[in-house]
Design a protein around this motif. Structure first.
Motif, PDB file in Angstrom:
ATOM      1  N   VAL A 198       0.827  -1.214   0.000  1.00  0.00           N
ATOM      2  CA  VAL A 198       0.000   0.000   0.000  1.00  0.00           C
ATOM      3  C   VAL A 198       0.859   1.261   0.000  1.00  0.00           C
ATOM      4  O   VAL A 198       1.783   1.403   0.820  1.00  0.00           O
ATOM      5  N   ALA A 199       0.551   2.161  -0.922  1.00  0.00           N
ATOM      6  CA  ALA A 199       1.116   3.513  -0.880  1.00  0.00           C
ATOM      7  C   ALA A 199      -0.032   4.493  -0.692  1.00  0.00           C
ATOM      8  O   ALA A 199      -1.102   4.335  -1.285  1.00  0.00           O
ATOM      9  N   VAL A 200       0.191   5.487   0.141  1.00  0.00           N
ATOM     10  CA  VAL A 200      -0.834   6.509   0.378  1.00  0.00           C
ATOM     11  C   VAL A 200      -0.241   7.883   0.106  1.00  0.00           C
ATOM     12  O   VAL A 200       0.885   8.183   0.527  1.00  0.00           O
ATOM     13  N   LEU A 201      -1.001   8.682  -0.626  1.00  0.00           N
ATOM     14  CA  LEU A 201      -0.611  10.060  -0.922  1.00  0.00           C
ATOM     15  C   LEU A 201      -1.590  10.974  -0.197  1.00  0.00           C
ATOM     16  O   LEU A 201      -2.806  10.862  -0.390  1.00  0.00           O
ATOM     17  N   SER A 202      -1.071  11.877   0.606  1.00  0.00           N
ATOM     18  CA  SER A 202      -1.969  12.702   1.434  1.00  0.00           C
ATOM     19  C   SER A 202      -2.753  13.716   0.612  1.00  0.00           C
ATOM     20  O   SER A 202      -3.822  14.155   1.034  1.00  0.00           O
ATOM     21  N   GLY A 203      -2.231  14.106  -0.558  1.00  0.00           N
ATOM     22  CA  GLY A 203      -2.785  15.296  -1.191  1.00  0.00           C
ATOM     23  C   GLY A 203      -2.500  16.488  -0.297  1.00  0.00           C
ATOM     24  O   GLY A 203      -1.667  16.416   0.616  1.00  0.00           O
ATOM     25  N   ASP A 204      -3.193  17.595  -0.518  1.00  0.00           N
ATOM     26  CA  ASP A 204      -3.016  18.778   0.327  1.00  0.00           C
ATOM     27  C   ASP A 204      -4.058  18.732   1.433  1.00  0.00           C
ATOM     28  O   ASP A 204      -5.251  18.647   1.169  1.00  0.00           O
ATOM     29  N   THR A 205      -3.596  18.832   2.667  1.00  0.00           N
ATOM     30  CA  THR A 205      -4.543  18.752   3.789  1.00  0.00           C
ATOM     31  C   THR A 205      -3.922  19.308   5.055  1.00  0.00           C
ATOM     32  O   THR A 205      -2.698  19.289   5.222  1.00  0.00           O
ATOM     33  N   THR A 206      -4.786  19.789   5.921  1.00  0.00           N
ATOM     34  CA  THR A 206      -4.348  20.038   7.285  1.00  0.00           C
ATOM     35  C   THR A 206      -4.446  18.713   8.044  1.00  0.00           C
ATOM     36  O   THR A 206      -4.804  17.680   7.457  1.00  0.00           O
ATOM     37  N   PHE A 207      -4.077  18.711   9.316  1.00  0.00           N
ATOM     38  CA  PHE A 207      -4.174  17.500  10.130  1.00  0.00           C
ATOM     39  C   PHE A 207      -5.583  16.928   9.998  1.00  0.00           C
ATOM     40  O   PHE A 207      -6.567  17.649  10.164  1.00  0.00           O
ATOM     41  N   ALA A 241      -4.508   5.828   5.962  1.00  0.00           N
ATOM     42  CA  ALA A 241      -3.066   5.573   5.836  1.00  0.00           C
ATOM     43  C   ALA A 241      -2.602   4.498   6.807  1.00  0.00           C
ATOM     44  O   ALA A 241      -1.429   4.131   6.806  1.00  0.00           O
ATOM     45  N   ASP A 242      -3.518   3.968   7.597  1.00  0.00           N
ATOM     46  CA  ASP A 242      -3.134   3.034   8.651  1.00  0.00           C
ATOM     47  C   ASP A 242      -2.340   1.848   8.093  1.00  0.00           C
ATOM     48  O   ASP A 242      -2.817   1.137   7.215  1.00  0.00           O
ATOM     49  N   GLY A 243      -1.125   1.690   8.592  1.00  0.00           N
ATOM     50  CA  GLY A 243      -0.309   0.543   8.220  1.00  0.00           C
ATOM     51  C   GLY A 243       0.196   0.542   6.791  1.00  0.00           C
ATOM     52  O   GLY A 243       0.637  -0.497   6.290  1.00  0.00           O
ATOM     53  N   ALA A 244       0.169   1.683   6.109  1.00  0.00           N
ATOM     54  CA  ALA A 244       0.664   1.738   4.724  1.00  0.00           C
ATOM     55  C   ALA A 244       2.163   1.428   4.686  1.00  0.00           C
ATOM     56  O   ALA A 244       2.885   1.671   5.648  1.00  0.00           O
ATOM     57  N   ASP A 245       2.611   0.884   3.570  1.00  0.00           N
ATOM     58  CA  ASP A 245       4.054   0.710   3.395  1.00  0.00           C
ATOM     59  C   ASP A 245       4.720   2.076   3.241  1.00  0.00           C
ATOM     60  O   ASP A 245       5.774   2.328   3.802  1.00  0.00           O
ATOM     61  N   LEU A 246       4.093   2.920   2.445  1.00  0.00           N
ATOM     62  CA  LEU A 246       4.654   4.243   2.169  1.00  0.00           C
ATOM     63  C   LEU A 246       3.560   5.292   2.354  1.00  0.00           C
ATOM     64  O   LEU A 246       2.445   5.140   1.842  1.00  0.00           O
ATOM     65  N   LEU A 247       3.899   6.350   3.066  1.00  0.00           N
ATOM     66  CA  LEU A 247       2.996   7.505   3.172  1.00  0.00           C
ATOM     67  C   LEU A 247       3.746   8.737   2.684  1.00  0.00           C
ATOM     68  O   LEU A 247       4.743   9.151   3.287  1.00  0.00           O
ATOM     69  N   VAL A 248       3.292   9.289   1.562  1.00  0.00           N
ATOM     70  CA  VAL A 248       3.859  10.531   1.026  1.00  0.00           C
ATOM     71  C   VAL A 248       2.963  11.662   1.510  1.00  0.00           C
ATOM     72  O   VAL A 248       1.751  11.660   1.237  1.00  0.00           O
ATOM     73  N   HIS A 249       3.557  12.600   2.222  1.00  0.00           N
ATOM     74  CA  HIS A 249       2.747  13.597   2.936  1.00  0.00           C
ATOM     75  C   HIS A 249       3.225  15.013   2.639  1.00  0.00           C
ATOM     76  O   HIS A 249       4.417  15.292   2.628  1.00  0.00           O
ATOM     77  N   PRO A 272       3.520   4.080   9.009  1.00  0.00           N
ATOM     78  CA  PRO A 272       3.984   3.590   7.705  1.00  0.00           C
ATOM     79  C   PRO A 272       5.397   3.005   7.831  1.00  0.00           C
ATOM     80  O   PRO A 272       6.131   3.368   8.746  1.00  0.00           O
ATOM     81  N   LYS A 273       5.738   2.106   6.886  1.00  0.00           N
ATOM     82  CA  LYS A 273       7.126   1.602   6.890  1.00  0.00           C
ATOM     83  C   LYS A 273       8.090   2.723   6.514  1.00  0.00           C
ATOM     84  O   LYS A 273       9.252   2.700   6.893  1.00  0.00           O
ATOM     85  N   LEU A 274       7.612   3.678   5.700  1.00  0.00           N
ATOM     86  CA  LEU A 274       8.416   4.863   5.377  1.00  0.00           C
ATOM     87  C   LEU A 274       7.475   6.046   5.176  1.00  0.00           C
ATOM     88  O   LEU A 274       6.462   5.933   4.477  1.00  0.00           O
ATOM     89  N   ALA A 275       7.836   7.172   5.790  1.00  0.00           N
ATOM     90  CA  ALA A 275       7.115   8.431   5.565  1.00  0.00           C
ATOM     91  C   ALA A 275       8.024   9.363   4.776  1.00  0.00           C
ATOM     92  O   ALA A 275       9.225   9.467   5.069  1.00  0.00           O
ATOM     93  N   VAL A 276       7.468  10.000   3.758  1.00  0.00           N
ATOM     94  CA  VAL A 276       8.262  10.895   2.897  1.00  0.00           C
ATOM     95  C   VAL A 276       7.495  12.205   2.721  1.00  0.00           C
ATOM     96  O   VAL A 276       6.313  12.198   2.363  1.00  0.00           O
ATOM     97  N   TYR A 277       8.190  13.297   2.940  1.00  0.00           N
ATOM     98  CA  TYR A 277       7.564  14.596   2.693  1.00  0.00           C
ATOM     99  C   TYR A 277       7.647  14.973   1.220  1.00  0.00           C
ATOM    100  O   TYR A 277       8.686  14.763   0.572  1.00  0.00           O
ATOM    101  N   ASN A 278       6.545  15.541   0.718  1.00  0.00           N
ATOM    102  CA  ASN A 278       6.596  16.227  -0.576  1.00  0.00           C
ATOM    103  C   ASN A 278       5.828  17.539  -0.442  1.00  0.00           C
ATOM    104  O   ASN A 278       5.388  17.899   0.651  1.00  0.00           O
TER     105      ASN A 278
END
Ligand SMILES: [Zn+2]
Length: 293
Positions: free
Chosen positions: A174-183, A191-199, A237-243
């Motif tokens: 699972v990969a999850v992309l946050s899009g633009d959002t506040t908390f 995003a629960d338990g995703a392999d990758l969360l791009v935030h 997530p197994k990895l969190a990445v900022y974009n």
């Protein structure tokens, strides 16, 4: 490509400022024979070309919301990708998923570019410049060859601005992309338990060019690293990445990690353009190094 590939490439990690280091927000997901692009910020076409991927290979495009920094690269991908050079050669309609407003945009773009389309249709297949728009309201929006894409609502200015994040699933990865959002609790849930969360992320330090009211509005629609730290610590997530780095005043990308560490001590990276993350038994990131042409 191997049909087991699940690769996320950050085509652009920037925001509205016209940086040449960080192009506008856009993310390529190569998964199970599909090549999907999420958002079409400035420079997405150049980044795709640096990867050596022609636009005819793209099997779907998804918009998180309609802020211009997420869509200004769309006409470039769509029209340049139609021209019959190695980076283009598109000969089939392009499917586009996005919030309310997407159908209107995809109906009007061909009108805006009608002279070019009329002239070039004599040289290139008219099917290749057609657009097929799908407006989304959350839930599963794409399900092909074992690749499932779900959209979920996020909060990027309340009801005034429909905005979505995306969850991409393939073979229990699972990969999850946050899009633009506040908390946003809905993001944490999806995003629960995703392999990758791009935030996405925003930070302000020192004195910014923007006035207090502007900073307040921006702050209410985006996520600080401290807030993101809470998101990551709960979603694990197994990895969190900022974009989509939205930095004001003297804030820098280097400031983001220590601020996030107040709430989160797991794997974390600040994304840069052309960072590639492979999701397999492990989640591994490496920097793609393009050739000079
Ligand atoms: Zn936005």
């Amino acid at each position: 490509m191997s049909d087991d590939l699940f690769r996320v490439t950050l085509l652009g990690t920037g925001a509205p400022p016209p940086s040449v280091e960080r192009f506008g927000p856009s993310t390529l997901v190569e998964v199970g024979g599909q090549k999907l692009i999420f958002d079409a910020g400035r420079g997405a076409m150049q980044r795709l070309h640096q990867l050596g991927i022609p636009f005819c290979d793209i099997t779907g495009m998804f918009l998180t919301h309609h802020h211009s920094d997420h869509v200004v690269g769309f006409p470039d991908l769509w029209l340049t990708g139609w021209i019959g050079r190695p980076w283009g050669k598109r000969n089939a309609p392009l499917e586009v998923w996005g919030p309310v407003g997407t159908v209107q945009m995809m109906e009007h773009l061909p009108q805006a570019f009608h002279v070019d389309i009329r002239v070039r249709s004599k040289s290139y297949p008219p099917e290749g410049v057609k657009l097929a728009a799908h407006e989304i309201r959350g839930g599963v929006v794409f399900d092909r060859d074992g690749v499932r894409v779900s959209a979920f609502e996020v909060d990027h200015g309340g009801e005034e601005l429909p905005a979505f994040g995306y969850r991409i699933e393939y073979r229990n990865r699972v990969a999850v992309l946050s899009g633009d959002t506040t908390f946003n609790e809905n993001l944490i849930r999806h995003a629960d338990g995703a392999d990758l969360l791009v935030h996405e992320v925003t930070a302000v330090a020192g004195s910014a060019a923007e006035n207090d009211a502007q900073l307040k509005r921006i702050g209410a629609n985006h996520t600080t690293p401290e807030q993101a730290g809470e998101v990551f610590s709960r979603a694990r997530p197994k990895l969190a990445v900022y974009n989509h780095l939205l930095l004001f005043g003297s804030a820098t990308a280097e400031d983001l990690i220590p601020a996030t560490r107040q709430k989160y001590d797991g794997p974390l990276m600040v994304g840069v353009d052309l960072l590639q993350i492979d999701i397999g038994a492990e989640v591994k990131a490496h920097q793609f190094e393009p050739s000079k042409d």
